[in-house]
Design a protein around this motif. Structure first.
Motif, PDB file in Angstrom:
ATOM      1  N   ILE A  30      -3.252   7.663  -9.163  1.00 55.71           N
ATOM      2  CA  ILE A  30      -2.147   7.533  -8.207  1.00 55.71           C
ATOM      3  C   ILE A  30      -1.514   8.871  -7.832  1.00 55.71           C
TER       4      ILE A  30
ATOM      5  N   HIS C  61     -13.765   3.801  -1.306  1.00 58.18           N
ATOM      6  CA  HIS C  61     -12.539   3.009  -1.510  1.00 58.18           C
ATOM      7  C   HIS C  61     -12.650   2.194  -2.795  1.00 58.18           C
ATOM      8  N   VAL C  65      -9.804   2.344  -5.636  1.00 61.55           N
ATOM      9  CA  VAL C  65      -9.067   1.107  -5.911  1.00 61.55           C
ATOM     10  C   VAL C  65      -9.499   0.570  -7.275  1.00 61.55           C
ATOM     11  N   LEU C 115      -8.770   7.053   4.486  1.00 58.62           N
ATOM     12  CA  LEU C 115      -7.698   6.498   3.645  1.00 58.62           C
ATOM     13  C   LEU C 115      -6.721   5.675   4.478  1.00 58.62           C
ATOM     14  N   ARG C 298      -2.833  -3.835  -4.871  1.00 61.13           N
ATOM     15  CA  ARG C 298      -3.747  -2.690  -4.799  1.00 61.13           C
ATOM     16  C   ARG C 298      -3.411  -1.813  -3.599  1.00 61.13           C
ATOM     17  N   ARG C 302      -1.914   2.057  -3.503  1.00 59.37           N
ATOM     18  CA  ARG C 302      -2.634   3.121  -2.783  1.00 59.37           C
ATOM     19  C   ARG C 302      -1.747   3.722  -1.695  1.00 59.37           C
ATOM     20  N   GLU C 306      -0.716   7.607  -1.458  1.00 62.27           N
ATOM     21  CA  GLU C 306      -1.056   8.353  -0.264  1.00 62.27           C
ATOM     22  C   GLU C 306       0.190   8.898   0.441  1.00 62.27           C
TER      23      GLU C 306
END
Ligand SMILES: [Fe+2]
Ligand SMILES: [Fe+2]
Lengths: 252, 119, 328
Positions: A30, C61, C65, C115, C298, C302, C306
């Motif tokens: 993360i 991805h 994830v 992304l 999820r 993310r 990001e």
């Protein structure tokens, strides 16, 4: 040599490494960039490995419990970690500033310990030299780049530094054993370490264009070294023992 | 409430939306040298803003296992290649044997000379 | 659905109908049939580029994830050995994401665009990561069997035609063998441990059985083929073939520990083809379309990773440097 003094030093170092290793591992998956996730994760693996090695010295040289028991089955009040390492990861600015402040202290501590009269610690200090050198290099690179990147980042870094510094001073909380450690040539002591640390980080902070907060011993956040912890340690320790407590007799 | 205690500690709502343009920084080509004396070999890329940072990242992505002597990084923009349509320039006509060590065979000549001169 | 293209009828039609310069196409296809790899600078059919980006991007991805369900147990891993293995394993998955995004970037799509497409739902990732890791035993099942399934897929894909993807997969497969070993180790400890441990493991296994059958995508009977993608070595094995290979390799390793699988119809036919009960493909579709137990979380996590840290990347950015497409 004074065994209690050495044990106290080992517990401080091991508990710090274990807890900051856990905190940094929370970034895995993360972080702000994939590459930085990888770096934080590696450093957390290193730190947890250092903790394991330090507990192992307690186990083999002093007959304490085995490393897994010491790390995962000990009461909060027996932990000797400073409160800096217990704080949640927060946002990346805090995690990075903590990493910068803590790892410089750690690098200097191990540097001093390379000459320790207590051979197992001197040996470990030499063994982890390379890993810690990378940690510091990583911290310095990011600390400087973010502090000089733009105004937003600079402001964030400055406030993270202001917030973290009193906690960082807690790294050097004096122990009852300072004199014994110094007299036996085991370790030069927390006061000396703090001096070296300030000499080291002050010019880096200045070069990054940040203001070094005033160093006021009265504001240092002490207690961790005596078993008084922040509200954040106990929940983390509970997580760490959650699985084994399902069936303490089992091998996991 | 997540099953992941790490996630529960994050302030997930603290997100600033908006367009982002190339914010993952430029890329650097990474070369890995596993041992002193060996050639550095291309290993992949990292995204980073400066050479120092690219090296920091390359170390963890391309040197966290096995042995490493050194790493090189170079901006992708600074690497030049031939166009693949020009691949044909690498085809050499087979007559270029004069560049091959195996082309030079004088043993027979020496032996002929020796037998002729009774050496 | 990992690094695995499943097309809708509509998409298959587009792929199959695309027209290209015949001379260039012939040269391109000849190169592939000679077993040579395609490199980023080469001429390539538009559909080849498009389907590869889509596949590699989905694969990337899935890696990042996929780091989330296992990340659930990082702080809770019970001892030094398991903790260090799990952190290193999840770290590798993030690293795989990095390598795969890099491979996809060489085809001309930037990492931030990929992304962003993940966050908007435009681009998918493997369904298997939309299920929760409820207990520590789920970590054993994921490490052993989800990684086992991923390896079947990745080993096959590493024989594909696109150079950068193959190179990334070669490295990835090497690291996956560590994932599998540590997963199996964890799995065996629970299976051969106390009653409580065995029960935990059996329950986790029951939960993951269906998602594992779904892993390789819908049955060949219900999915669209593209001869072109096969010929271009973008898709190298059918969903059913991969699933069968997985069952063949892993079911015996589960049964040898005295564990069971929650499917009375599961058996290996004399022809080597595994038969199994209806794995509920409607559920598969529901989860793919966003309605699985963890889809929302999820993506939320993310999105946090990001966007909450965009200030970091912005501060690092040098406006004078222009991004160019990487080459390898
Ligand atoms: Fe992976
Ligand atoms: Fe894996």
């Amino acid at each position: 040599m004074n065994n209690d003094a050495i044990k106290d030093l080992l517990y401080r170092m091991a508990d710090d490494a274990l807890i900051i290793g856990h905190r940094n591992s929370e970034w895995t998956g993360i972080g702000p960039m994939l590459e930085e996730d990888l770096a934080f994760s590696s450093m957390s693996q290193d730190k947890i490995g250092h903790a394991q090695a330090l507990y192992n010295i307690l186990y083999t040289s002093f007959g304490e419990k085995n490393p897994d028991m010491l790390a995962f089955q000990r009461a909060e009040k027996d932990f000797r970690s400073c409160q800096l390492v217990e704080l949640p990861i927060g946002e990346y600015d805090f995690s990075l500033v903590r990493h910068f402040l803590f790892d410089h202290a750690e690098a200097l501590r191990y540097g001093l310990l390379e000459a320790s009269s207590f051979a197992p610690l001197a040996g470990l200090a030499r063994k982890v030299r390379g890993e810690i050198r990378y940690h510091v290099m990583h911290a310095d690179t990011f600390f400087k780049q973010l502090s000089t990147g733009n105004e937003v980042a600079k402001a964030r870094m400055q406030s993270a530094l202001n917030y973290a510094l009193p906690y960082a001073l807690g790294i050097f909380e004096p122990s009852a054993y300072e004199e014994a450690l110094i007299a036996d040539g085991v370790f030069a002591g927390e006061a000396r370490l703090q001096e070296l640390w300030l000499e080291k980080i002050t010019p880096i902070v200045a070069a990054a264009g940040l203001q070094m907060p005033a160093i006021d011993a009265a504001k240092a956040i002490y207690g961790g070294r005596k078993g008084y912890h922040s509200e954040y340690l106990q929940p983390l320790l509970a997580e760490m023992t959650e699985v084994t407590s399902i069936d303490p007799a089992a091998e996991w | 409430m997540s099953l992941d205690p790490r996630i529960n500690r994050l302030d997930l709502k603290r997100v600033n939306d908006g367009e982002q343009t190339a914010s993952h920084l430029i890329t650097w080509e990474v070369f890995h040298q596993d041992k002193r004396g060996k050639q550095p070999v291309h290993a992949g890329i990292v995204h980073a803003s400066t050479p120092e940072q690219a090296l920091m990242f390359a170390k963890e992505q391309y040197a966290r296992r096995g042995k490493t002597a050194n790493l090189w990084v170079v901006k992708t923009a600074d690497v030049y290649t031939f166009n693949s349509e020009d691949e044909a320039i690498f085809e050499t006509t087979p007559e270029k044997t004069f560049r091959d060590p195996a082309f030079y065979k004088v043993r027979e000549r020496i032996e002929a000379f020796q037998s002729k001169n009774k050496l | 659905m990992y690094g695995n293209t499943s097309l809708t009828a509509e998409e298959a039609k587009i792929v199959n109908a695309a027209v290209e310069d015949p001379a260039k196409l012939e040269e391109f296809e000849a190169r592939i049939s000679r077993g040579e790899k395609i490199e980023p600078g080469d001429w390539m059919p538009e559909q080849y580029r498009k389907q590869l980006i889509r596949m590699i991007e989905q694969h990337a991805h899935s890696e990042i994830v996929g780091a989330l369900p296992e990340g659930t147990w990082i702080t809770r891993a019970p001892n030094f050995r398991r903790k260090l293995a799990l952190i290193a394993k999840v770290q590798d998955e993030v690293g795989h994401g990095q390598l795969l995004y890099s491979a996809a970037e060489t085809l001309g799509k930037t990492r931030e665009q990929m992304l962003m497409d993940l966050l908007s739902g435009k681009s998918k990732y493997s369904n298997v990561f939309n299920y929760p890791a409820n207990t520590w035993a789920d970590i054993a099942v994921i490490g052993f069997l989800v990684d086992g399934a991923a390896i079947v897929n990745q080993v096959i894909n590493s024989k594909g035609s696109y150079g950068p993807y193959c190179r990334a997969l070669e490295r990835i497969c090497y690291e996956e063998s560590f994932h599998l070993k540590q997963g199996h180790d964890n799995f065996v400890y629970l299976a051969t441990g106390t009653k409580v441990q065995r029960e935990m493991l059996q329950e986790a296994l029951n939960r993951w059985y269906r998602p594992l059958l779904h892993f390789f995508g819908p049955s060949d009977r219900d999915s669209q083929h593209s001869e072109k993608l096969m010929k271009w070595k973008v898709k190298l094995a059918s969903n059913d073939d991969m699933r069968n290979q997985f069952l063949d390799q892993y079911v015996p390793k589960i049964l040898e520990l005295g564990l069971t699988l929650p499917d009375p119809e599961l058996r290996r036919g004399d022809d080597g083809i595994w038969v199994f009960g209806d794995p509920d493909w409607d559920e598969f579709k529901r989860v793919i379309n966003g309605d699985g137990p963890c889809n929302a979380e999820r993506l939320e996590v993310r999105r946090y990773a990001e966007l909450a840290h965009r200030w970091v990347r912005e501060a690092l950015m040098n406006p004078k440097e222009k991004y160019v497409t990487p080459m390898a």
